[in-house]
Motif scaffolding. Structure first.
Motif, PDB file in Angstrom:
ATOM      1  N   MET A   1      65.011  51.690  40.270  1.00 27.29           N
ATOM      2  CA  MET A   1      63.377  52.257  40.332  1.00 27.29           C
ATOM      3  C   MET A   1      63.374  52.168  42.085  1.00 27.29           C
ATOM      4  N   GLY A   2      62.855  52.912  42.147  1.00 33.84           N
ATOM      5  CA  GLY A   2      61.981  53.073  43.864  1.00 33.84           C
ATOM      6  C   GLY A   2      60.968  52.230  43.947  1.00 33.84           C
ATOM      7  N   ARG A   3      61.204  51.958  45.366  1.00 32.43           N
ATOM      8  CA  ARG A   3      60.371  50.778  45.328  1.00 32.43           C
ATOM      9  C   ARG A   3      58.497  51.671  46.066  1.00 32.43           C
ATOM     10  N   VAL A   4      57.129  50.045  45.658  1.00 33.57           N
ATOM     11  CA  VAL A   4      56.191  51.332  45.520  1.00 33.57           C
ATOM     12  C   VAL A   4      56.120  50.988  46.873  1.00 33.57           C
ATOM     13  N   ARG A   5      55.654  52.370  47.577  1.00 37.28           N
ATOM     14  CA  ARG A   5      54.833  52.408  48.789  1.00 37.28           C
ATOM     15  C   ARG A   5      53.819  51.864  49.346  1.00 37.28           C
ATOM     16  N   VAL A   6      54.193  50.936  50.442  1.00 35.74           N
ATOM     17  CA  VAL A   6      52.454  50.397  50.382  1.00 35.74           C
ATOM     18  C   VAL A   6      51.910  50.321  51.851  1.00 35.74           C
ATOM     19  N   GLY A   7      50.829  51.167  52.205  1.00 39.98           N
ATOM     20  CA  GLY A   7      50.017  51.293  53.642  1.00 39.98           C
ATOM     21  C   GLY A   7      49.039  49.302  53.878  1.00 39.98           C
ATOM     22  N   VAL A   8      49.372  49.236  54.803  1.00 37.17           N
ATOM     23  CA  VAL A   8      48.278  47.627  55.057  1.00 37.17           C
ATOM     24  C   VAL A   8      47.197  48.592  56.446  1.00 37.17           C
ATOM     25  N   LEU A   9      46.245  47.852  56.143  1.00 34.63           N
ATOM     26  CA  LEU A   9      45.068  48.236  56.882  1.00 34.63           C
ATOM     27  C   LEU A   9      44.751  46.384  57.553  1.00 34.63           C
ATOM     28  N   ILE A  10      43.853  46.915  59.251  1.00 33.95           N
ATOM     29  CA  ILE A  10      44.166  45.661  59.561  1.00 33.95           C
ATOM     30  C   ILE A  10      43.308  45.869  60.932  1.00 33.95           C
ATOM     31  N   SER A  11      42.972  44.877  60.925  1.00 41.37           N
ATOM     32  CA  SER A  11      42.028  44.767  62.460  1.00 41.37           C
ATOM     33  C   SER A  11      42.008  43.818  63.757  1.00 41.37           C
ATOM     34  N   GLY A  12      43.218  43.184  63.645  1.00 45.67           N
ATOM     35  CA  GLY A  12      43.189  41.811  64.164  1.00 45.67           C
ATOM     36  C   GLY A  12      44.572  41.193  63.671  1.00 45.67           C
ATOM     37  N   ARG A  13      44.271  40.200  64.037  1.00 43.85           N
ATOM     38  CA  ARG A  13      46.078  38.798  63.848  1.00 43.85           C
ATOM     39  C   ARG A  13      46.825  39.483  62.938  1.00 43.85           C
ATOM     40  N   GLY A  14      46.570  40.101  61.583  1.00 48.84           N
ATOM     41  CA  GLY A  14      47.539  40.382  61.084  1.00 48.84           C
ATOM     42  C   GLY A  14      48.623  39.470  60.548  1.00 48.84           C
ATOM     43  N   SER A  15      48.142  37.871  59.906  1.00 46.54           N
ATOM     44  CA  SER A  15      49.427  36.903  59.579  1.00 46.54           C
ATOM     45  C   SER A  15      49.404  36.614  57.989  1.00 46.54           C
ATOM     46  N   ASN A  16      48.586  38.253  57.704  1.00 48.74           N
ATOM     47  CA  ASN A  16      48.860  38.578  55.841  1.00 48.74           C
ATOM     48  C   ASN A  16      49.403  39.907  56.296  1.00 48.74           C
ATOM     49  N   LEU A  17      49.281  40.530  56.808  1.00 49.85           N
ATOM     50  CA  LEU A  17      50.587  41.581  57.192  1.00 49.85           C
ATOM     51  C   LEU A  17      51.814  40.985  57.440  1.00 49.85           C
ATOM     52  N   GLN A  18      52.035  39.643  57.726  1.00 46.20           N
ATOM     53  CA  GLN A  18      53.058  39.366  58.661  1.00 46.20           C
ATOM     54  C   GLN A  18      53.410  38.282  56.708  1.00 46.20           C
ATOM     55  N   THR A  19      53.264  38.171  55.991  1.00 45.65           N
ATOM     56  CA  THR A  19      53.611  38.247  55.074  1.00 45.65           C
ATOM     57  C   THR A  19      54.302  38.737  54.298  1.00 45.65           C
ATOM     58  N   LEU A  20      53.015  39.998  54.044  1.00 44.67           N
ATOM     59  CA  LEU A  20      53.609  40.918  53.224  1.00 44.67           C
ATOM     60  C   LEU A  20      54.547  41.213  53.594  1.00 44.67           C
ATOM     61  N   ILE A  21      55.298  41.913  54.734  1.00 43.49           N
ATOM     62  CA  ILE A  21      56.293  42.070  54.964  1.00 43.49           C
ATOM     63  C   ILE A  21      57.907  41.281  54.701  1.00 43.49           C
ATOM     64  N   GLN A  22      57.305  40.020  55.499  1.00 40.30           N
ATOM     65  CA  GLN A  22      58.702  38.809  54.441  1.00 40.30           C
ATOM     66  C   GLN A  22      58.595  38.632  53.231  1.00 40.30           C
ATOM     67  N   ALA A  23      57.081  38.838  51.788  1.00 37.08           N
ATOM     68  CA  ALA A  23      57.715  39.107  51.407  1.00 37.08           C
ATOM     69  C   ALA A  23      58.368  40.117  50.064  1.00 37.08           C
ATOM     70  N   ALA A  24      58.139  41.554  51.076  1.00 39.39           N
ATOM     71  CA  ALA A  24      58.672  43.000  50.148  1.00 39.39           C
ATOM     72  C   ALA A  24      60.157  43.243  50.850  1.00 39.39           C
ATOM     73  N   GLN A  25      60.546  41.771  52.118  1.00 38.41           N
ATOM     74  CA  GLN A  25      61.767  41.249  52.429  1.00 38.41           C
ATOM     75  C   GLN A  25      63.067  41.173  50.774  1.00 38.41           C
ATOM     76  N   ALA A  26      62.720  40.502  49.889  1.00 34.27           N
ATOM     77  CA  ALA A  26      63.109  40.335  49.126  1.00 34.27           C
ATOM     78  C   ALA A  26      63.669  41.047  48.356  1.00 34.27           C
ATOM     79  N   PRO A  27      64.912  40.851  48.050  1.00 35.31           N
ATOM     80  CA  PRO A  27      65.730  42.745  46.378  1.00 35.31           C
ATOM     81  C   PRO A  27      64.761  42.776  46.830  1.00 35.31           C
TER      82      PRO A  27
END
Ligand code: GRF
Length: 217
Positions: A1-27
């Motif tokens: 099954m394809g993975r769900v496509r997620v959009g992330v909305l940010i205004s600043g530093r983006g440390s939570n964005l970065q943790t989501l990017i890292q988590a999504a690297q898990a197969p």
């Protein structure tokens, strides 16, 4: 099954964005971070998207006459990118009723307090001034009201007697970075059932995670 496509909305530093990017690297992660939108041109978090090769754009609220027009531009960009779930990660604009209803149960937000305590800005100062001994973070589904909506996950941290808003923010941020990837995993896997203000998840959380600290199951 394809993975769900997620959009992330940010205004600043983006440390939570970065943790989501890292988590999504898990197969086995059920979502991919497919698009990033900043409403501020020099948002530092855009660098994380660029380094990861994730398409990103800036949509400034200042370019629109009102909230509805700004929300419509966000909506159009997200749909064009075929986004299915939206994560607000330090996104400092309120989304209006139409947007939140069109995307109902598909928009997550993270807030650095144990909601419903201390919604809005200046969270850590408010928590310290209120004298609470425990604070934490909340990941919730977004509703039109500020920092409201069904809660998926919370995690607590102690408040120390000598905490400043900065030291408390740093301690809370550590649990934010554990909660947000887990909440997105549950939502993207279709494990969340919403009834009124409450949610239930039918999934077995990963061993050692906040929802399964003992590593059973
Ligand atoms: C986090 O504390 C989040 O809870 C709040 O804004 C902050 C964003 O931090 N909504 P970052 O941009 O993800 O580093």
């Amino acid at each position: 099954m394809g993975r769900v496509r997620v959009g992330v909305l940010i205004s600043g530093r983006g440390s939570n964005l970065q943790t989501l990017i890292q988590a999504a690297q898990a197969p086995d992660y059920p979502a991919e971070i497919a698009y990033v939108i900043a409403n501020v041109a020099d948002a530092k978090g855009l660098d994380h998207a660029e380094r990861a090769g994730i398409p990103a754009c800036v949509i400034s609220h200042k370019d629109f006459a009102d909230r509805a027009a700004f929300d419509a531009a966000l909506d159009a960009a997200l749909r064009k990118a075929k986004i299915e779930i939206v994560c607000l990660a330090g996104f400092m604009r309120l989304l209006g009723k139409k947007f939140t209803e069109d995307w109902r149960d598909r928009v997550l937000n993270i807030h650095p307090s144990l909601l419903p305590a201390f919604p809005g800005l200046d969270t850590h100062r408010k928590a310290i001034e209120a004298g609470v001994k425990i604070s934490g973070c909340t990941v919730h589904l977004v509703r039109p009201e500020l920092d409201d909506g069904p809660i998926l996950i919370q995690a607590a941290v102690p408040v120390a007697e000598d905490d400043t808003p900065e030291t408390l923010a740093a301690r809370v941020l550590e649990v934010e970075h554990r909660c947000y990837p887990l909440a997105l995993r549950l939502l993207a896997a279709g494990a969340i059932r919403v009834t009124g203000k409450t949610t239930r998840h039918g999934a077995t959380a990963p061993k050692g995670s906040l929802l399964n600290p003992g590593g059973t199951g």
